[in-house]
Design a protein around this motif. Structure first.
Motif, PDB file in Angstrom:
ATOM      1  N   LEU A  18     -45.023  16.174  41.246  1.00 41.84           N
ATOM      2  CA  LEU A  18     -44.799  15.938  42.668  1.00 41.84           C
ATOM      3  C   LEU A  18     -45.773  14.893  43.185  1.00 41.84           C
ATOM      4  O   LEU A  18     -46.968  14.930  42.880  1.00 41.84           O
ATOM      5  CB  LEU A  18     -44.961  17.236  43.459  1.00 41.84           C
ATOM      6  N   ARG A  19     -45.237  13.963  43.996  1.00 36.61           N
ATOM      7  CA  ARG A  19     -46.049  12.917  44.598  1.00 36.61           C
ATOM      8  C   ARG A  19     -45.672  12.797  46.071  1.00 36.61           C
ATOM      9  O   ARG A  19     -44.618  13.279  46.494  1.00 36.61           O
ATOM     10  CB  ARG A  19     -45.814  11.573  43.878  1.00 36.61           C
ATOM     11  N   PRO A  20     -46.492  12.151  46.906  1.00 34.59           N
ATOM     12  CA  PRO A  20     -46.207  12.094  48.348  1.00 34.59           C
ATOM     13  C   PRO A  20     -44.958  11.289  48.663  1.00 34.59           C
ATOM     14  O   PRO A  20     -44.605  10.350  47.948  1.00 34.59           O
ATOM     15  CB  PRO A  20     -47.459  11.433  48.925  1.00 34.59           C
ATOM     16  N   ASP A  21     -44.284  11.681  49.750  1.00 38.46           N
ATOM     17  CA  ASP A  21     -43.159  10.897  50.232  1.00 38.46           C
ATOM     18  C   ASP A  21     -43.559  10.177  51.520  1.00 38.46           C
ATOM     19  O   ASP A  21     -44.685  10.325  52.015  1.00 38.46           O
ATOM     20  CB  ASP A  21     -41.917  11.748  50.439  1.00 38.46           C
ATOM     21  N   ALA A  22     -42.652   9.398  52.051  1.00 38.24           N
ATOM     22  CA  ALA A  22     -42.965   8.566  53.215  1.00 38.24           C
ATOM     23  C   ALA A  22     -43.175   9.381  54.483  1.00 38.24           C
ATOM     24  O   ALA A  22     -43.702   8.871  55.475  1.00 38.24           O
ATOM     25  CB  ALA A  22     -41.850   7.545  53.438  1.00 38.24           C
ATOM     26  N   ASN A  23     -42.772  10.659  54.468  1.00 35.22           N
ATOM     27  CA  ASN A  23     -42.866  11.489  55.674  1.00 35.22           C
ATOM     28  C   ASN A  23     -44.048  12.445  55.651  1.00 35.22           C
ATOM     29  O   ASN A  23     -44.132  13.360  56.467  1.00 35.22           O
ATOM     30  CB  ASN A  23     -41.564  12.292  55.836  1.00 35.22           C
ATOM     31  N   GLY A  24     -44.959  12.256  54.712  1.00 34.16           N
ATOM     32  CA  GLY A  24     -46.115  13.122  54.623  1.00 34.16           C
ATOM     33  C   GLY A  24     -45.887  14.369  53.796  1.00 34.16           C
ATOM     34  O   GLY A  24     -46.793  15.187  53.653  1.00 34.16           O
ATOM     35  N   GLY A  25     -44.714  14.532  53.237  1.00 32.25           N
ATOM     36  CA  GLY A  25     -44.424  15.661  52.365  1.00 32.25           C
ATOM     37  C   GLY A  25     -44.558  15.277  50.908  1.00 32.25           C
ATOM     38  O   GLY A  25     -45.350  14.401  50.547  1.00 32.25           O
ATOM     39  N   GLN A  26     -43.768  15.931  50.055  1.00 33.72           N
ATOM     40  CA  GLN A  26     -43.804  15.638  48.634  1.00 33.72           C
ATOM     41  C   GLN A  26     -42.402  15.363  48.121  1.00 33.72           C
ATOM     42  O   GLN A  26     -41.411  15.868  48.641  1.00 33.72           O
ATOM     43  CB  GLN A  26     -44.414  16.805  47.848  1.00 33.72           C
ATOM     44  N   ARG A  27     -42.343  14.539  47.106  1.00 36.23           N
ATOM     45  CA  ARG A  27     -41.088  14.227  46.447  1.00 36.23           C
ATOM     46  C   ARG A  27     -41.243  14.509  44.958  1.00 36.23           C
ATOM     47  O   ARG A  27     -42.347  14.454  44.407  1.00 36.23           O
ATOM     48  CB  ARG A  27     -40.717  12.754  46.652  1.00 36.23           C
TER      49      ARG A  27
END
Length: 871
Positions: free
Chosen positions: A749-758
């Motif tokens: 898992l790595r960060p997404d553009a919305n501050g969550g995880q992808r």
């Protein structure tokens, strides 16, 4: 019952090579005639019994010999438990930051999350990090001839060993009790060219009641393999090499010779250099992209030339009945040579409109007449790149051990130093001098045939990079029985340790000023000290149940403290059946490279997704300059893991084991430059661009600024299964074994553009095969023995980051065969072949060499003969 359990433990969990067996072998023993207590890898407690609750695989010297490997990384690369992050010298290039080094990644959790020990003690990391930030122990420092056995602990062990033991522990035990002398010689070569090897070793020693001396001398030499030596990688134009494969790409460089000319004010306005005496070759002209291409593959190293000389001495001294001394001394000099194509420039160099060598000075009607120019141009005229790495490694351990009544103790001081010098001796241009030579008219980049040797000597430079890594450790261990219980002694172990570490990785001033293009180097400096105390209890609750408890507290000078516990058990309800399990937490301290990295230029392949969406440019993977720096505010990676397993001896000839494992890792230290360019690509402080004047075009990327962060999490689980069967017969004894690792889950898992995880990576995706297994048959009769092994690596998806996630990288099966003859007194003759059928690595669309060199080998068939004589 204990004898039966011990037998189960010795035969159950086979090494993935299917040549080994699982056991809990002793690292050392004392001389107490009444009760012999032994220390095992993964535990501080000296025990009466060898079996224990942690999953441990041991591979002895004979089993290593029967694999046919010539170095440790060859052994580990065949293990099903090895995964993404295991790397060898294969794929070393002029752009690599750790040429000549190799290390292993257990369960694909990273080489920096696998703790490497020698004789149960830590080893310093390489001064040159892999991929600019991965600190690793270079296992090339340890010759095969010096190894008594290798123990692999397959669960987290920070409660015993501290940092880096997230994935597990590899303990390399050296020969320390050899008597007599043995000389060995081995030569081998590949079927398709390159890679010829020579290995000579001498082992001699003497044993007496009071003293043991063991000396090991080893010389290893391997010829390079170039990508040009293999039919499937001899050209970077994979589309031409593999016309029958849909989607095969042309990876030839956009920086050619004499190259592509562009306007300095708008590098996208360019033309192919087809002017004057020196012109782009017809086969290199790409009209569609308007570029002069260059095929760099034939000039690049697949496996580097390597030469290593090692000296090892191990001494054991009995001072009295209750006091012993020991010393280990290991030294090695290693040399490695890596080749690459001539250095590329991507619009770094310029030519003024009034320059004496301007290619359009006599063409007033040309749109580039009197215009300032830039270029994509490869400096082949000063030669192809060549790097030489020279490393000196030194390790010494001095210690005392003994007994005080029923308690055993051990105290030691160790000092380890590794020094490396990397020199770019050919093909490296100094960009500042190159620009001066263009400005003065001394060097004409567009007409290379007209340049004098004086001009070429002026722009060429020799690069130097010096690295040093040191480790100093004081440790003291005490273990013994603190109470007698109905099922046995309640055992306690205590350990205190103080460690100092330092690394220095310093390229010369040319790198620091950014005056060298077409290559990469890191700069990092840092030091730390750590203090730790740990304790361990072994509790025999029942005759059939033992529980172990362990905890370790560690205080680091640069990021703080951490405490990690572990609990494990071994339950044996029947003489032929046992269950084991463990749960614990672990951590990995940020490496000194990650904390202290200076400005470092990298050249990752990225897709400019913002520009692609806006103007349909930058949609294909291309090299961009990424500037990295260390982050002193990093925290440790933290993990929890558990293991549950069963070992069952069905009868005296048939046994199997099955283990389930699960790891949950948080705060992974990583960088994600593709994420940065995709999500912050319009922020000029993060992504620097050149305006092009095209409507809606955000501009052409010049450089990306990136660093390391605690940005990721990882969950993985899977099964380790092996089964062994012994078949005596009139035509010899047969031993069959099958060992498999099956990944049930791998979610990165790595960060997404919305501050969550992808979800950035999961099982079955690129470099993540779900299945690896090995099947082997050992046969022996009289003076002859043979081993046949079949190694399988499952298929996985293509590289999504490069745009090939819809493709599949096929599975790969290789066959190894070794035959030994011992019919001559004191002599062993061996004939071996690895990759007997000369299987090519399966095709991958993602890179110019056409296969995944982090997973599959391009060595091909390797045949060798060996002779050993004991006297």
């Amino acid at each position: 019952m204990k004898q039966t359990i011990r037998k189960i433990a010795l035969t159950a969990a086979a090494v993935s090579l299917a040549l080994g067996h699982s056991n809990l072998m002793a690292q050392e023993s004392n001389n107490d005639d009444s009760v012999e207590r032994i220390a095992v890898t993964g535990s501080l407690i000296k025990r009466i019994d060898m079996e224990g609750p942690s999953p441990l695989t041991s591979i002895d010297a004979a089993q290593i010999e029967n694999t046919g490997v010539t170095d440790l990384i060859g052994l580990f690369a065949k293990l099903p438990i090895s995964g993404q992050g295991t790397f060898s010298t294969q794929g070393n290039s002029s752009d690599d930051t750790a040429n000549g080094g190799s290390s292993v990644s257990l369960r694909g959790l990273g080489a920096d999350s696998t703790l490497i020990l020698i004789n149960g003690r830590r080893v310093s990391v390489s001064p040159f990090a892999k991929g600019i930030d991965t600190a690793f122990v270079d296992i090339n420092n340890i010759p095969i001839s010096a190894i008594k056995r290798v123990d692999i602990l397959k669960d987290g062990a920070s409660a015993t060993y501290g940092s880096d033991a997230i994935a597990g522990v590899i303990n390399i035990v050296l020969k320390d009790d050899f008597e007599g002398a043995e000389v060995s010689a081995r030569v081998g070569t590949t079927a398709d060219g390159g890679g010829q090897e020579q290995n000579f070793s001498l082992v001699f020693g003497s044993n007496s009641d009071k003293v043991k001396h063991t000396f090991i001398l080893d010389y290893f030499d391997r010829e390079e393999v170039l990508y040009a030596d293999r039919s499937y990688s001899r050209s970077a134009n994979q589309a031409a090499l593999r016309p029958n494969i849909a989607g095969a790409e042309d990876f030839r460089s956009s920086s050619g010779i004499p190259g592509t000319i562009a306007l300095r004010s708008d590098p996208t306005n360019r033309i192919i250099d087809e002017f004057g005496a020196d012109r782009c070759a017809p086969e290199d002209i790409d009209r569609g992209a308007n570029l002069c291409r260059y095929d760099y593959a034939p000039h690049m190293t697949m496996i580097p030339d390597a030469e290593r000389f090692s000296f090892n001495y191990l001494g054991r001294y009995e001072i009295s009945d209750s006091l012993r001394g020991y010393i280990d001394f290991n030294g090695q000099n290693s040399k490695s040579l890596v080749r690459g194509a001539g250095s590329p420039s991507f619009n770094e160099l310029f030519m003024d409109g009034d320059n004496v060598n301007h290619p359009f000075a006599d063409m007033p009607d040309h749109p580039f007449f009197m215009q300032d120019l830039t270029m994509r141009r490869r400096t082949v005229d000063i030669g192809n790149r060549e790097k030489r790495v020279d490393t000196d490694y030194f390790r010494t351990v001095m210690g005392l051990s003994g007994e005080i009544q029923d308690w055993s103790w051990d105290a030691a001081y160790s000092y380890i130093k590794s020094e490396s010098v990397e020199r770019g001796v050919d093909g490296f241009p100094n960009s500042r001098r190159a620009q001066e030579a263009i400005d003065s008219g001394l060097w004409n980049p567009f007409e290379p045939s007209t340049n004098t040797q004086e001009a070429l000597d002026f722009i060429e430079t020799v690069t130097t990079r010096v690295g040093k890594s040191t480790s100093k450790t004081l440790d003291f261990t005490l273990s013994g029985a603190i109470a007698e219980m109905s099922a046995g002694d309640l055992m306690l172990a205590l350990k205190a340790e103080y460690r100092e570490e330092a690394i220095a990785d310093n390229p010369d001033d040319q790198f620091l000023r950014g005056d060298v293009f077409g290559t990469e180097a890191t700069q990092a400096n840092g030091d730390r000290d750590s203090k730790s105390v740990s304790a361990e209890l072994a509790i025999p609750l029942l005759d059939t149940l033992e529980v172990q408890l362990a905890v370790r507290y560690e205080d680091y000078s640069d990021f703080g403290t951490t405490t990690d516990p572990k609990v494990s058990f071994l339950y044996s309800p029947l003489d032929n059946l046992s269950f084991r399990g463990s749960y614990g937490t672990a951590f990995r301290a940020p490496s000194l490279h990650q904390l202290g990295l200076g400005r470092t230029d990298e050249s990752p392949n990225l897709v400019d997704t913002l520009r692609c969406a806006a103007v349909d440019l930058g949609c294909s993977p291309a090299e961009y300059t990424a500037i990295f720096a260390g982050n002193p505010d990093l925290g440790p990676e933290e993990s929890s893991s558990y293991n549950l397993g069963v070992i069952y001896e069905i009868n005296e000839n048939l046994d199997f084991s099955l283990d389930y494992y699960s790891y949950d890792i948080e705060n992974i230290i990583d960088s994600d430059t593709q994420f940065v360019i995709s999500n912050f690509g319009t922020d000029p402080s993060v992504v620097e661009r050149i305006p092009t004047g095209i409507a809606n075009d955000p501009g052409e990327v010049v450089r990306v600024f990136d660093s390391f962060q605690n940005i990721g999490d990882l969950d993985t689980s899977g099964l380790d299964f092996d089964i062994g069967y012994r078949l005596p017969s009139d035509v010899g004894d047969f031993k069959f074994r099958f060992a498999m690792n099956y990944v049930l889950k791998y979610e990165e898992l790595r960060p997404d553009a919305n501050g969550g995880q992808r979800l950035s990576l999961q099982e079955g995706q690129f470099e993540q095969p779900e299945v690896r297994h090995t099947t082997s048959v050992d046969w022996s009769q009289d003076d002859i023995s043979a081993t046949l092994a079949i190694n399988y690596i499952g298929e996985f998806d293509g590289d999504a980051d490069s745009g090939f996630g819809d493709k599949t990288v096929d599975s790969m099966t290789t066959v190894d065969l070794v035959a030994n003859y011992r019919g001559i007194d004191n002599t062993t003759l061996s004939l071996g072949v690895t990759n007997l059928l000369n299987e090519e690595p399966p095709f991958s669309h993602h890179d110019f060499f056409g296969y995944v060199n982090t997973v599959h080998s391009g060595q091909g068939r390797f045949t060798y003969v060996k002779a050993s004589y004991k006297f």
